[in-house]
Design a protein around this motif. Structure first.
Motif, PDB file in Angstrom:
ATOM      1  N   ILE A 310       0.845  -1.193   0.000  1.00 31.85           N
ATOM      2  CA  ILE A 310       0.000   0.000   0.000  1.00 31.85           C
ATOM      3  C   ILE A 310       0.879   1.242   0.000  1.00 31.85           C
ATOM      4  CG2 ILE A 310      -1.694   1.277   1.323  1.00 31.85           C
ATOM      5  CD1 ILE A 310      -2.429  -1.704   2.339  1.00 31.85           C
ATOM      6  N   VAL A 311       0.555   2.161  -0.887  1.00 34.06           N
ATOM      7  CA  VAL A 311       1.355   3.372  -1.048  1.00 34.06           C
ATOM      8  C   VAL A 311       0.445   4.581  -0.894  1.00 34.06           C
ATOM      9  CG1 VAL A 311       2.683   4.689  -2.705  1.00 34.06           C
ATOM     10  CG2 VAL A 311       3.011   2.233  -2.562  1.00 34.06           C
ATOM     11  N   VAL A 312       0.902   5.574  -0.140  1.00 32.08           N
ATOM     12  CA  VAL A 312       0.130   6.807   0.018  1.00 32.08           C
ATOM     13  C   VAL A 312       0.524   7.759  -1.102  1.00 32.08           C
ATOM     14  CG1 VAL A 312      -0.429   8.705   1.564  1.00 32.08           C
ATOM     15  CG2 VAL A 312       0.188   6.499   2.498  1.00 32.08           C
ATOM     16  N   ARG A 313      -0.484   8.326  -1.736  1.00 31.59           N
ATOM     17  CA  ARG A 313      -0.192   9.255  -2.821  1.00 31.59           C
ATOM     18  C   ARG A 313      -0.563  10.672  -2.426  1.00 31.59           C
ATOM     19  NH1 ARG A 313      -1.865   6.430  -8.386  1.00 31.59           N
ATOM     20  NH2 ARG A 313      -3.750   5.871  -7.324  1.00 31.59           N
ATOM     21  N   GLU A 314      -0.069  11.623  -3.223  1.00 32.16           N
ATOM     22  CA  GLU A 314      -0.275  13.036  -2.896  1.00 32.16           C
ATOM     23  C   GLU A 314      -1.671  13.459  -3.313  1.00 32.16           C
ATOM     24  OE1 GLU A 314       1.987  15.230  -1.642  1.00 32.16           O
ATOM     25  OE2 GLU A 314       3.891  14.157  -1.758  1.00 32.16           O
TER      26      GLU A 314
END
Lengths: 433, 242
Positions: A310-314
Motif C-alpha cells: 500500500i502506497v500513500v499518494r499526494e
C-alpha cells in the motif's frame, strides 16, 4: 553467416499457422510468421542440435507430413533466398554461399523475390521473366522505374543487404530444451524433465549472477500443438526447489492429450542476483527468502495483481489517496506522508451509498439519517472537511467539492458521509472503527 | 507458605513447558492482561474477532498485530475485497510498509493464503476477513501458527459464521463515550471476551489512546447520579416544608 529456414504451407488457415509458428519454437528461438501461409526460422547455430541441416530439414518435413500438412521447406543464407527456394526451388533445398545462392536463384521467376503483384506484372510485360534477367539490369534504372523495392529485395536475397527478423515473441535470455525418445503424459515424468531443465538453466543463471523473474515452459505435444505454463517471481530467483514449487501448481493444468515429446524451458526475464554470503550465526538470509517465497506462491495462485503493497499518494481524495502496488513489481513508488489531523475511516464504501439525511438549520449539519430503512440519530458530528479534486484530475471533477462529516449515532457507530457539489445529495462513504 | 494463586501459576507454567506451548503473548490493556491466563493474548495461535461492524474488528486486530509486528514484522491483510482504507489504520500503530494486502474472491483461496502465511515465520500476524472455518481447517491453521509463531486473527461482523475452535473469541462493539471532544480515530469499545482457552470470559470497556500513548485503556463506569440521595433530599425538603 546467418542461416534461415523458410517454411511454405500453401493450404493453411490463420489459426493453424499461428499454432505452427508456436510449434516451430522447438527448432529455434527466432521464429516469425511470413505472410499468410508461411513461417521463417533463423536457425543460425541450431542445426547441429538436430544432427545437421539435412537431418533438421528431414525431421521437420517428416513431422509436418505426420500432421497432415502439405509443406515445403528450404534452407539458405538469407531470408529472401530461403523464401524463393521453398516456393519455387523444385528439388533444391539447401543452398549456401554467395555464388551458390546466385546460381540457385538465377533460374527462378521474378515472383520468387517477394515483390508486389503489379510490379511482377510490369516486369513480365517488359520481358524480365527470371532473376538472371533482373540481375543484369542496372540498379539505378530499376529504381527509377519501380522504386527501391525491387533492388532491395534482390540485394536481400543475394546476401548483399541485411534483413532483420522480428520473432513472434521476445527471445529468451536463457533456454534449455529436452527432446524425448518416447512421449510422456504423466505429471511425474514432466516434473522429472522440468527438474533437469531447471538445473541446467539455474546453473547458467548462477554463473552469470542473474536470477529469473519469469520462466516459461513450452511443452510440445506429439500432434504439433504446444501447451505452456509459466512461473513468475517477485524477486529474482534461481533456486531449483522454489521454481519447482511454483511450477507444480500449473503442471497439473497441462493437458497432455497424446503425450509431450519436447520441452523447452526459457527464462523470459532475468535480473541481477548476486551471491549472498550465508552466515552461520543467524538465519536472517533464510528468513528474508521465505517471505519472498510466500509472495511468489500466493502470486502464482491468485495472480500477482492481488498481492499488493500500500502506497500513500499526494491526494486528499479518498479514491486517490492510497494505491495498491503489486508487491512483485520491481520498484514500489515512495509513500507520501499522511497528515495526522486528517482522520480517515478504516473501511470505505465503494461506490459511495446515497442516503437520506435531515440537516439542522442553520449550519447544515446532519441531524439524523436513514441507511436502508434504519434511522440513525446523530449524537456527535465533526466537519465539514471540504475536499476538492486536484486540478490535474478530470476537468469535469476538479471544480466539484465534497463536504465530509464525521458522524456518531446514538449507538456509538461512527460514519463518514459527504454532501456533494449539488448541495442536495448525501452519500455514505466509510465506517470508522 | 505459597499462596494458592502462585501455586496455580507454577502448575500452569509446568503444563506449558510440557506441552511446548507458545508463551509469547501480546498485551491488550492492563485490566484485560490480568484477566487472561497468559497475561496477554497468546501469539502463535488463531483468534476470532467479531465486530458489531467489520471496521471495529479490523481496528482491534490492527492494534494487536501492530504490537506483534513491532518495527520489522510483516502483517498480511486478507480480504475478499479492496475496501480497506489503509489510512484509517495509521492511528492504530500500523505502518503501511508492513502491510501486505492480498485479495481473493473465493473463500477457499483466502483460507489457503491464510494457511500459507501462517506457515511463514517472517509473518508476524495474519488478519483475515474470513468466516465459517470448519474444525479441520481450524486445526490446520492452529498447527501452522504454532510451528511458525505467527498469529492469526479471523475477522467478521456480528452476523458472520463463527470459526471453529479458536484460542480466544472476541466481540467488539462501539461504546458511546459521551465525550464530545474525543477524536474519531480514538474510539471507545465494549470488548467482550466470549471464550478463552484455559480462562474465563470477561467484558471490558476500553478506549484507544493514540498519538504518543498508543495504549488501550479501561474506561471505568461513570458513577451514576444516586437516586437514593436525591429522594433523601426530597424527603428532607418535605420534612422542612412539613
Amino acid at each position: 553467416m546467418r542461416c534461415f529456414l523458410s517454411l511454405f504451407c500453401p493450404e493453411i488457415d490463420e489459426d493453424r499457422l499461428a499454432k505452427l509458428v508456436a510449434w516451430c519454437d522447438r527448432y529455434s528461438p527466432l521464429v516469425s510468421r511470413d505472410g499468410s501461409n508461411g513461417a521463417i526460422l533463423d536457425i543460425t547455430g541450431c542445426a547441429h542440435l538436430f544432427g545437421g541441416e539435412d537431418d533438421l530439414l528431414f525431421d521437420l518435413q517428416r513431422r509436418l507430413e505426420r500432421m497432415g500438412l502439405e509443406a515445403h521447406a528450404a534452407i539458405a543464407d538469407s531470408w529472401g533466398a530461403a523464401w524463393a527456394l521453398a516456393r519455387y526451388g523444385g528439388h533444391q533445398f539447401i543452398v549456401h554461399g554467395a555464388s551458390q545462392t546466385i546460381a540457385a536463384l538465377d533460374g527462378l521467376p521474378v515472383e520468387a523475390l517477394r515483390l508486389p503483384e503489379n510490379t511482377v506484372w510490369e516486369l513480365r510485360r517488359l520481358g524480365i521473366v527470371n532473376i538472371a534477367a533482373l540481375r543484369r539490369m542496372a540498379a539505378n534504372s530499376l529504381t527509377t522505374r519501380f522504386g527501391p523495392v525491387v533492388v532491395q529485395r534482390l540485394q536481400q536475397a543475394l546476401l548483399q543487404a541485411e534483413e532483420p527478423l522480428t520473432p513472434w515473441r521476445p527471445p529468451a535470455v536463457y533456454r534449455a530444451s529436452r527432446m524425448l525418445a518416447e512421449p510422456v503424459s504423466t505429471v511425474g515424468s514432466v516434473e522429472y524433465v522440468l527438474q533437469d531443465l531447471l538445473r541446467e538453466v539455474c546453473g547458467k543463471l548462477e554463473l552469470n549472477h542473474l536470477g529469473s523473474r519469469h520462466m516459461d515452459l513450452a511443452c510440445f505435444r506429439v500432434d504439433g500443438t504446444v501447451d505452456r505454463c509459466e512461473a513468475r517471481t517477485s524477486k529474482p530467483n534461481r533456486s531449483v526447489p522454489h521454481m519447482m514449487r511454483l511450477f507444480a501448481g500449473n503442471l497439473e493444468k497441462l493437458w497432455a492429450n497424446f503425450g509431450f515429446e519436447t520441452f523447452v524451458l526459457s527464462v523470459c526475464d532475468a535480473e541481477p542476483l548476486y551471491p549472498l554470503q550465508a552466515s552461520l550465526a543467524s538465519n536472517e538470509l533464510e528468513q528474508g527468502e521465505s517471505f519472498d517465497l510466500l509472495v511468489d506462491r500466493v502470486g502464482m495462485k491468485l495472480g500477482f495483481g492481488e498481492v499488493n503493497r500500500i502506497v500513500v499518494r499526494e491526494s486528499y481524495l479518498p479514491e486517490y489517496a492510497t494505491a495498491f502496488c503489486p508487491a512483485a513489481s520491481a520498484s514500489i513508488p515512495a509513500s507520501a506522508e499522511w497528515p495526522e489531523y486528517r482522520v480517515r475511516p478504516v473501511r470505505l464504501i465503494d461506490p459511495p451509498m446515497p442516503i437520506q439525511v435531515s440537516v439542522s438549520i442553520p449550519g447544515g449539519e446532519p441531524v439524523q439519517f436513514l441507511i436502508g430503512r434504519q434511522n440513525h440519530r446523530v449524537v456527535r458530528c465533526e466537519g465539514p472537511e471540504r475536499l476538492f479534486a486536484e486540478w490535474w484530475r478530470d476537468p469535469e471533477n476538479t471544480d466539484r467539492s465534497r463536504d465530509y462529516y464525521r458522524v456518531e449515532d446514538e449507538q456509538g457507530m461512527r460514519f463518514w458521509m459527504y454532501l456533494d457539489a449539488t448541495r442536495t445529495s448525501w452519500y455514505l462513504h466509510g465506517h470508522f472503527a | 507458605m505459597p499462596t494458592s494463586s502462585s501455586v496455580l501459576e507454577q502448575l500452569r507454567q509446568q503444563i506449558d513447558t510440557l506441552e511446548h506451548r507458545q508463551t509469547a503473548v501480546v498485551p491488550v490493556a492492563k485490566a484485560v492482561n490480568q484477566w487472561l491466563p497468559h497475561r496477554g493474548v497468546p501469539a502463535g495461535c488463531i483468534h476470532e474477532v467479531k465486530g458489531a461492524h467489520l471496521s471495529n474488528a479490523i481496528a482491534f486486530a490492527g492494534i494487536l498485530s501492530a504490537r506483534l509486528a513491532g518495527d520489522n514484522g510483516q502483517v498480511l491483510y486478507l480480504a475478499p475485497d479492496r475496501r480497506l482504507h489503509p489510512l484509517g489504520l495509521l492511528p492504530y500503530g500500523l505502518k503501511l510498509n508492513q502491510i501486505l494486502h492480498v485479495s481473493a474472491k473465493r473463500q477457499q483461496d483466502l483460507a489457503w493464503v491464510a494457511l500459507e502465511a501462517l506457515r511463514c515465520a517472517q509473518v508476524s500476524a495474519v488478519v483475515a476477513v474470513l468466516d465459517g472455518i470448519d474444525l479441520k481447517d481450524s486445526r490446520r491453521l492452529q498447527l501452522a501458527a504454532e510451528d511458525s509463531g505467527a498469529t492469526g486473527f479471523f475477522l467478521g461482523h456480528a452476523a458472520s459464521a463463527p470459526i471453529a475452535s479458536p484460542v480466544t473469541r472476541w466481540r467488539i462493539a462501539p461504546h458511546v463515550s459521551g465525550d464530545r471532544q474525543r477524536r474519531f480515530d480514538q474510539p471507545s469499545w465494549k470488548v467482550d471476551l466470549l471464550y478463552c482457552r484455559g480462562g474465563r470470559p470477561g467484558s471490558w470497556t476500553l478506549e484507544w489512546r493514540g498519538g504518543q500513548e498508543q495504549t488501550l485503556a479501561e474506561v471505568l463506569p461513570q458513577p451514576q447520579p444516586m437516586q437514593t440521595a436525591v429522594s433523601n433530599n426530597k424527603t428532607a425538603a418535605y420534612a422542612l416544608a412539613g
